[in-house]
Structures are given as structure tokens and as C-alpha cells.
Design an enzyme around this catalytic site. Structure first.
Site, mmCIF file in Angstrom:
data_model
loop_
_atom_site.group_PDB
_atom_site.id
_atom_site.type_symbol
_atom_site.label_atom_id
_atom_site.label_comp_id
_atom_site.label_asym_id
_atom_site.label_seq_id
_atom_site.Cartn_x
_atom_site.Cartn_y
_atom_site.Cartn_z
ATOM 1 N N ASP A 255 0.787 -0.799 0.099
ATOM 2 C CA ASP A 255 -0.133 0.182 -0.178
ATOM 3 C C ASP A 255 0.512 1.561 -0.318
ATOM 4 O O ASP A 255 1.537 1.117 0.661
ATOM 5 C CB ASP A 255 -1.028 0.079 1.159
ATOM 6 C CG ASP A 255 -2.228 1.094 0.938
ATOM 7 O OD1 ASP A 255 -2.018 1.925 0.951
ATOM 8 O OD2 ASP A 255 -3.542 0.219 1.227
ATOM 9 N N ARG B 217 -0.675 5.075 0.237
ATOM 10 C CA ARG B 217 -1.806 6.138 0.310
ATOM 11 C C ARG B 217 -1.096 6.924 1.530
ATOM 12 O O ARG B 217 -1.553 7.736 0.781
ATOM 13 C CB ARG B 217 -3.104 5.076 0.383
ATOM 14 C CG ARG B 217 -3.167 4.485 -0.964
ATOM 15 C CD ARG B 217 -4.851 3.662 -0.471
ATOM 16 N NE ARG B 217 -5.094 2.805 0.340
ATOM 17 C CZ ARG B 217 -6.175 1.711 0.485
ATOM 18 N NH1 ARG B 217 -7.123 2.131 0.565
ATOM 19 N NH2 ARG B 217 -5.318 1.052 0.939
#
Ligand SMILES: [Zn+2]
Length: 424
Positions: A335, A337
Site C-alpha cells: 500500500d 496511500r
């Protein structure tokens, strides 16, 4: 960064001006004092390319669209010194100021005054400074086919105010471009500012030399996508502690959000979030959808599609117990983000408590609560809204710590949750 200097008549000279070395500038630009409550003391964000001596930031406006602007200039369709005519562009609804606006630790990735520049910096604009809004606020009616189904099944009611005939929803929406205060971003990520600047410089292929040559400039307009906020109900009620609030923070998934792909729960969860927001507005509260351009966990859509192939072709087929591993094989991480920056938008809106957080993500929940916002209740996606092929994703996420009020599968059971192959 190199930019072509314009003559006083707007015509281009062949002379290239490097903005990476301050000695060339002469007078110092207007200083930015991040976190000041008074916008004049804080100072405007000036990312103009037509007057190098006015620039007080690194990078330029419009995020990733700045590259299209370059094409428009290169092809002769746009004057490089065009200054926006802001007539009638002022916000359709007023948001803030809130106490969070003057807390330098609460907001580091957007300019809280971004929607108000035409008002608070009018005198500077009139003196010729190219000051552009980084936030725009307007109003709209929106509709999605699933809302009609929600009405037919009795989950939503047309009230004529928040939801009109045919399921049209009355919303206030705000578009937000990123404005990064580098010392604050570094602190949020727990790294030194110099390490952050160096990585940003190197990982953009040396696109912004000022990151390493201009320690006097602390604000960076990064070339990334922005975000959009949809507000259901009166925006003035968001900061009212007596009003209830429903929030969904949604990261873009074009394949599902727009095209209805069945491999994930994104669009069904987004629509469920909107349903929750409408019900909250109808019962006297406010609903907020925050939509962030972070496609494929900010790994991008090419990486995402590569991962889909790797998942569906792996030995044993697409299964929940290998969901995160396949992403890590392709992208190197699960990830990107960085949810730590996401709560800034909620603080800009004046959110201090969320009554119903429509999300199962532990990363989003942790980021929101650690930023000082209280969360009363978390709302998972209803089972009957999960597409068949998305069972792999949802079971893997629940097993990895996503919030659920249902059963979390064991490692053995996870291996039995399978999706389609590429041939099916
Ligand atoms: Zn998705």
C-alpha cells in the site's frame, strides 16, 4: 526547475531562467508562515511561472494536469503568462475558518485558505500577483442508478429537500489540490525534512531541483491527483457538536467506481456510504464523502492490473490467503496511500467527531483517530452488497485487521475463498 522567461510584451525569449538558485531572483518572495490564523500573515501560495521573483513555493499549480498545461503552451494554444480571470468563481458555500486551520500540525497537505484566495488576497491579486485558488466549492445534483433501487426497497425516501424526485441528491462539492508544507509532511511520516526532500527530488527523476537547492522554500505543490468532497446537508453543521456526522473516505477505484468491475467492493461501498450520508442529512445531521485520487492503493492502475493477472494465474488460483502477497511481489509494498495525510481534509471541514464512519479500513480509522477526531461507530459494508468475485478481497482484508462485526476467517479457511480465473 527551468522556465522560459517572458518579455514584458508577453512574447517568449529564448533565454531559460533556472529557478533553482535564489541568487538570480533579486527581491525575496512573500513569506509563508504555515499555520497562522490570519491569511495575510500566513501569506499566499504563489506557484506562478510567469514571474519567478513572486514564486514562494516549489512546483506548480493543477497537480498532474500541470503537464497538460505544458503541452498547451508548447503547442501554442495557451499563453504561458495567462492569469486566471476569477470573476464569479467564488465558493458557492462558505467553509471555515475553523480552529484546525491555525494548528500547523492538523493540516499539512492542503491550503485551508485555498478556496478564499480571491477574497483574502484580493489586494495582492490586483497588484498583479498570480494567485490561484487550490480549492473550489460548488453545488450540484447527483444521481446513481443504485439509489433508485434503494428507494424501491425502502432504504431511502424522497424528501424533496436532500433527495428529490427520481433520486436526485442535492450536494455541495469541493475540489482540492494538494499543497504540501514539507516540514509538516516530514513530521507526519516520521522522517527528516532533508530525507523527504531528497527522496521527492530523486524519485521524480530530478523534476524539482528546488527541493534540494532551496531550503528557504517550505511549500511544495506536488504533481499528483487531488481529492473531492461531497457534502449532504448543510456544510455549516459539520463543525456543530450537536449535529451527527456520517463520513466515508473513499480512495479512487476507476474499474469499480465507474465501470462496475466485480473484483472489489469499491462502488458498492461508495454507494452504501452515500446512502448513509443521505439518511444522516434527512435525520438532521450531515454526510460527507471524501474521494481521493489514489488509484490501486496509490500504486497506479498499471500495477493494479498486473496484480490482478498475478493473482488469477498463481498456482492454486486467486485466493484470500495470497491477496496481499501478490501485491507486494509486484509493487514491493502492499500500500502507498499514506492515510496519515488524509485526515487533513476532515480538519479543513471542521470535523471533530464522526458518528458513523463508513469504512472497515484499520489504516483509515487509525489515521483519523490519531489525528484527534473521535469515531463513535464504524459501519461495515452489508454482506449482500459484496460481489461474488470480491469475496477474496474482503475476506483477506478482514483477516488482515479490517473492521468487521462478523466472522474473521482462519488461515486455513482463507485458502478456500477463491475468485475467478482469467479464462472464466
Ligand atoms: Zn476497487
Amino acid at each position: 526547475m527551468a522556465s522560459e522567461k517572458n518579455g514584458s510584451n508577453g512574447s517568449k525569449s529564448k533565454h531559460i531562467v533556472l529557478t533553482s538558485h535564489p541568487a538570480r531572483f533579486g527581491p525575496k518572495p512573500i513569506a509563508i508562515h504555515w499555520g497562522k490564523a490570519d491569511p495575510i500573515q500566513r501569506g499566499p501560495i504563489i506557484g506562478t511561472l510567469s514571474n519567478a521573483s513572486h514564486r514562494n513555493v516549489i512546483g506548480t499549480h493543477s497537480g498532474s494536469y500541470g503537464v497538460y498545461r505544458a503541452l498547451a503552451v508548447a503547442s501554442g494554444q495557451l499563453q504561458s503568462d495567462h492569469r486566471a480571470d476569477l470573476t464569479n468563481t467564488s465558493p458557492a458555500e462558505h467553509i471555515g475558518p475553523h480552529p484546525s486551520w491555525s494548528d500547523p500540525n492538523k493540516i499539512v497537505s492542503l491550503d485551508p485558505f485555498g478556496a478564499l484566495v480571491g477574497e483574502v488576497y484580493l489586494s495582492l491579486y490586483e497588484k498583479g500577483y498570480d494567485i490561484r485558488p487550490t480549492i473550489a466549492i460548488t453545488k450540484a445534483h447527483i444521481n446513481m442508478p443504485e439509489l433508485g433501487e434503494a428507494i424501491a426497497k425502502g432504504r431511502l425516501e424522497v424528501d424533496g429537500k436532500f433527495m428529490k424526485d427520481g433520486g436526485d441528491l442535492v450536494v455541495t462539492k469541493a475540489a482540492i489540490e494538494p499543497v504540501w508544507y514539507l516540514p509538516g509532511i516530514a513530521q507526519r511520516l516520521g522522517v527528516s525534512e532533508s530525507d523527504l526532500r531528497r527522496a521527492l527530488f530523486e524519485q521524480t527523476g530530478g523534476m524539482f531541483p528546488e527541493l534540494v537547492t532551496r531550503p528557504d522554500l517550505h511549500v511544495f505543490l506536488p504533481p499528483i491527483g487531488g481529492s473531492t468532497v461531497y457534502i449532504f446537508g448543510d456544510p455549516a453543521d459539520i463543525a456543530d457538536p450537536n449535529k451527527s456526522l456520517a463520513v466515508r473516505v473513499h480512495d479512487e477505484c476507476n474499474g469499480s467506481d465507474v465501470f462496475g468491475s466485480d473484483i472489489c467492493t469499491c462502488r458498492p461501498y461508495l454507494v452504501h456510504g452515500i446512502e448513509e450520508c443521505v439518511r444522516m442529512a434527512q435525520s438532521g445531521g450531515v454526510g460527507i464523502i471524501v474521494y481521493l485520487r489514489k488509484e490501486g492503493r496509490a500504486l497506479g492502475e498499471v500495477t493494479k492490473f498486473l496484480v490482478y493477472n498475478a493473482r488469477k494465474r498463481q498456482e492454486g488460483g486467486d485466493r484470500a490467503n495470497a491477496y496481499f502477497t501478490r501485491t507486494e511481489c509486484v509493487a514491493g509494498v502492499q500500500d502507498m496511500r499514506f492515510q496519515e495525510l488524509m485526515p487533513d481534509i476532515l480538519h479543513w471541514l471542521g470535523v471533530t467527531r464522526i458518528d458513523r464512519l463508513v469504512s472497515m479500513s484499520n489504516m483509515k480509522y487509525n489515521a483519523i483517530t490519531q489525528s484527534g477526531i473521535e469515531v463513535i461507530e464504524r459501519v461495515p459494508i452489508p454482506e449482500d452488497l459484496i460481489p461474488a468475485d470480491a469475496q477474496v478481497e474482503i475476506e483477506a482484508k478482514k483477516a488482515a485487521g479490517y473492521y468487521t462485526d462478523g466472522v474473521v476467517l482462519t488461515e486455513v479457511d482463507l485458502a478456500t475463498v477463491k475468485g475467478r480465473t482469467l479464462a472464466e
